[in-house]
Design an enzyme around this catalytic site. Sequence first.
Site, PDB file in Angstrom:
ATOM      1  N   SER A 125       0.834  -1.207   0.000  1.00  0.00           N
ATOM      2  CA  SER A 125       0.000   0.000   0.000  1.00  0.00           C
ATOM      3  C   SER A 125       0.865   1.252   0.000  1.00  0.00           C
ATOM      4  O   SER A 125       1.972   1.262   0.563  1.00  0.00           O
ATOM      5  CB  SER A 125      -0.863  -0.013   1.266  1.00  0.00           C
ATOM      6  OG  SER A 125      -1.450   1.246   1.479  1.00  0.00           O
ATOM      7  N   TYR A 150      -2.016  -1.398  10.967  1.00  0.00           N
ATOM      8  CA  TYR A 150      -2.286  -1.956   9.635  1.00  0.00           C
ATOM      9  C   TYR A 150      -1.175  -1.542   8.658  1.00  0.00           C
ATOM     10  O   TYR A 150      -0.602  -2.357   7.953  1.00  0.00           O
ATOM     11  CB  TYR A 150      -3.653  -1.468   9.109  1.00  0.00           C
ATOM     12  CG  TYR A 150      -3.727  -1.446   7.611  1.00  0.00           C
ATOM     13  CD1 TYR A 150      -3.892  -2.626   6.894  1.00  0.00           C
ATOM     14  CD2 TYR A 150      -3.573  -0.250   6.894  1.00  0.00           C
ATOM     15  CE1 TYR A 150      -3.905  -2.616   5.511  1.00  0.00           C
ATOM     16  CE2 TYR A 150      -3.587  -0.230   5.517  1.00  0.00           C
ATOM     17  CZ  TYR A 150      -3.756  -1.404   4.828  1.00  0.00           C
ATOM     18  OH  TYR A 150      -3.751  -1.393   3.461  1.00  0.00           O
ATOM     19  N   LYS A 154       2.234  -3.629   6.510  1.00  0.00           N
ATOM     20  CA  LYS A 154       2.651  -3.590   5.099  1.00  0.00           C
ATOM     21  C   LYS A 154       4.156  -3.331   4.998  1.00  0.00           C
ATOM     22  O   LYS A 154       4.854  -3.948   4.195  1.00  0.00           O
ATOM     23  CB  LYS A 154       1.866  -2.524   4.328  1.00  0.00           C
ATOM     24  CG  LYS A 154       0.372  -2.805   4.220  1.00  0.00           C
ATOM     25  CD  LYS A 154       0.077  -4.084   3.439  1.00  0.00           C
ATOM     26  CE  LYS A 154      -1.387  -4.413   3.362  1.00  0.00           C
ATOM     27  NZ  LYS A 154      -1.671  -5.747   2.820  1.00  0.00           N
TER      28      LYS A 154
HETATM   29  C1  UD1 Z   1      -7.046   4.573   3.636  1.00  0.00           C
HETATM   30  C2  UD1 Z   1      -6.003   4.140   4.642  1.00  0.00           C
HETATM   31  C3  UD1 Z   1      -4.888   3.424   3.902  1.00  0.00           C
HETATM   32  C4  UD1 Z   1      -5.447   2.260   3.123  1.00  0.00           C
HETATM   33  C5  UD1 Z   1      -6.525   2.745   2.162  1.00  0.00           C
HETATM   34  C6  UD1 Z   1      -7.207   1.592   1.485  1.00  0.00           C
HETATM   35  C7  UD1 Z   1      -6.100   5.813   6.463  1.00  0.00           C
HETATM   36  C8  UD1 Z   1      -5.391   6.900   7.172  1.00  0.00           C
HETATM   37  N1  UD1 Z   1      -5.495   5.299   5.379  1.00  0.00           N
HETATM   38  O1  UD1 Z   1      -6.458   5.528   2.763  1.00  0.00           O
HETATM   39  O2  UD1 Z   1      -3.953   2.981   4.843  1.00  0.00           O
HETATM   40  O3  UD1 Z   1      -4.422   1.619   2.390  1.00  0.00           O
HETATM   41  O4  UD1 Z   1      -7.529   3.472   2.891  1.00  0.00           O
HETATM   42  O5  UD1 Z   1      -8.045   2.037   0.472  1.00  0.00           O
HETATM   43  O6  UD1 Z   1      -7.191   5.429   6.832  1.00  0.00           O
HETATM   44  N2  UD1 Z   1     -12.877  10.854   3.385  1.00  0.00           N
HETATM   45  C9  UD1 Z   1     -13.908  11.726   3.717  1.00  0.00           C
HETATM   46  N3  UD1 Z   1     -15.036  11.188   4.257  1.00  0.00           N
HETATM   47  C10 UD1 Z   1     -15.206   9.840   4.454  1.00  0.00           C
HETATM   48  C11 UD1 Z   1     -14.141   8.970   4.104  1.00  0.00           C
HETATM   49  C12 UD1 Z   1     -12.989   9.514   3.590  1.00  0.00           C
HETATM   50  O7  UD1 Z   1     -13.808  12.934   3.546  1.00  0.00           O
HETATM   51  O8  UD1 Z   1     -16.260   9.440   4.976  1.00  0.00           O
HETATM   52  C13 UD1 Z   1     -11.654  11.421   2.786  1.00  0.00           C
HETATM   53  C14 UD1 Z   1     -10.387  11.184   3.616  1.00  0.00           C
HETATM   54  O9  UD1 Z   1     -10.214  12.187   4.574  1.00  0.00           O
HETATM   55  C15 UD1 Z   1      -9.323  11.190   2.512  1.00  0.00           C
HETATM   56  C16 UD1 Z   1     -10.042  10.623   1.280  1.00  0.00           C
HETATM   57  O10 UD1 Z   1     -11.436  10.773   1.557  1.00  0.00           O
HETATM   58  O11 UD1 Z   1      -8.916  12.491   2.221  1.00  0.00           O
HETATM   59  C17 UD1 Z   1      -9.764   9.143   1.042  1.00  0.00           C
HETATM   60  O12 UD1 Z   1     -10.031   8.423   2.254  1.00  0.00           O
HETATM   61  P1  UD1 Z   1     -10.044   6.821   2.296  1.00  0.00           P
HETATM   62  O13 UD1 Z   1     -10.928   6.295   1.220  1.00  0.00           O
HETATM   63  O14 UD1 Z   1     -10.359   6.411   3.701  1.00  0.00           O
HETATM   64  O15 UD1 Z   1      -8.565   6.416   1.892  1.00  0.00           O
HETATM   65  P2  UD1 Z   1      -7.170   6.894   2.546  1.00  0.00           P
HETATM   66  O16 UD1 Z   1      -7.368   7.556   3.841  1.00  0.00           O
HETATM   67  O17 UD1 Z   1      -6.427   7.635   1.498  1.00  0.00           O
END
Ligand code: UD1
Length: 336
Positions: A125, A150, A154
């Site tokens: 990842s 987690y 990795k």
């Molecule tokens: C997350 C994990 C990462 C993992 C990946 C798998 C964290 C810190 N990182 O990445 O380790 O490999 O998922 O796909 O959790 N967001 C919102 N509202 C929501 C959900 C997300 O605004 O309800 C935003 C987050 O703040 C971020 C973006 O969407 O900016 C992507 O979030 P997410 O899909 O959870 O992925 P990552 O955080 O990048």
Amino acid sequence: MKILVTGGAGFIGSHTAIELISKGHTPVIADNFSNSEKWILGRLEEISQQEIIFYEGDCSDGNFLAEVFSREKNIAGAIHFAAKKAVGESMEKPLIYYKNNLLSLIVLLETMQEFGVKNLVFSSSATVYGEPGSCPIPETAPRQKAASPYGNTKVICEDIISDSVFGGKNISAISLRYFNPIGAHPSGLIGELPIGIPNNLVPYVTQAAAGIREKLTVFGNDYPTPDGSGVRDFIHVVDLAQAHIKTLEYLEKQNTPFYDVFNVGTGQGNSVLEIIQTFEKVNGVEVPYEIGPRRPGDIATCFADPQKIEKTLGWKTEKTLEESLIDAWKWQNYLT
Ligand code: UD1
């Protein structure tokens, strides 16, 4: 080639099984269904129009893996997806994450050695880069201690694999560092199955659009990004699945023990607000949302430099963000 796909009933594993079949390979799925559903196997048969070979069991059980390798003669390689992946849960139950993710890899490597199976593709990842100094992120960027157990599994798994390769145990391996996999198979028959409230953005977007969740919370609009919301590299899961097949075929050509890492991303950053707007536009549906505080542990911007995999394997993304969001919505509608 006959390829063991651990976690092959899961989100990325199931799409990879389909892509293996479409390239003339035979997946052998091993899954304990701890975070997936058995009916996905029926969907794989429906899409591929062929029988799927599968074994139910836990990859940290050496006897189970030995049985798979001995019953299925001539397995040429393995793609290791089977792992626990919920960031928040890993903070609460770190030992379960370390035990499960590390042990299953070690047992798999041992069993591969025992049965003379040479090639391994590992599901890593972009989380291994921690908070990157700058974007796009090349593979040469330093790895950092991740923000969650987690993420650390990795980092540690990558080290276990490279040590095993360079320890001369006749294993060749590549770790693929995924950015943000989204979307679903264009048939709408397989996709991501979040358990409970989704943690990841796109499953939450589709559930909010479907009325299953009242509204999406955008975690922060005060990041140093063009519109203030977080920026990520969203890659269609089918493109990601295809990268695994190219990786295996490349490994198969190596004559001496070999280890490398590749980013798998589009090279393009899109913000959370852009995802919402694009989703609404391409699917003609509203996504109710509000702006909330930042989520602890999140970074502002993360997107890949995918040049290495493009140059070495001739792989690059073919699908657009629009297609990803159309397919994600198709899958959500199939579920509800
Ligand atoms: C997350 C994990 C990462 C993992 C990946 C798998 C964290 C810190 N990182 O990445 O380790 O490999 O998922 O796909 O959790 N967001 C919102 N509202 C929501 C959900 C997300 O605004 O309800 C935003 C987050 O703040 C971020 C973006 O969407 O900016 C992507 O979030 P997410 O899909 O959870 O992925 P990552 O955080 O990048």
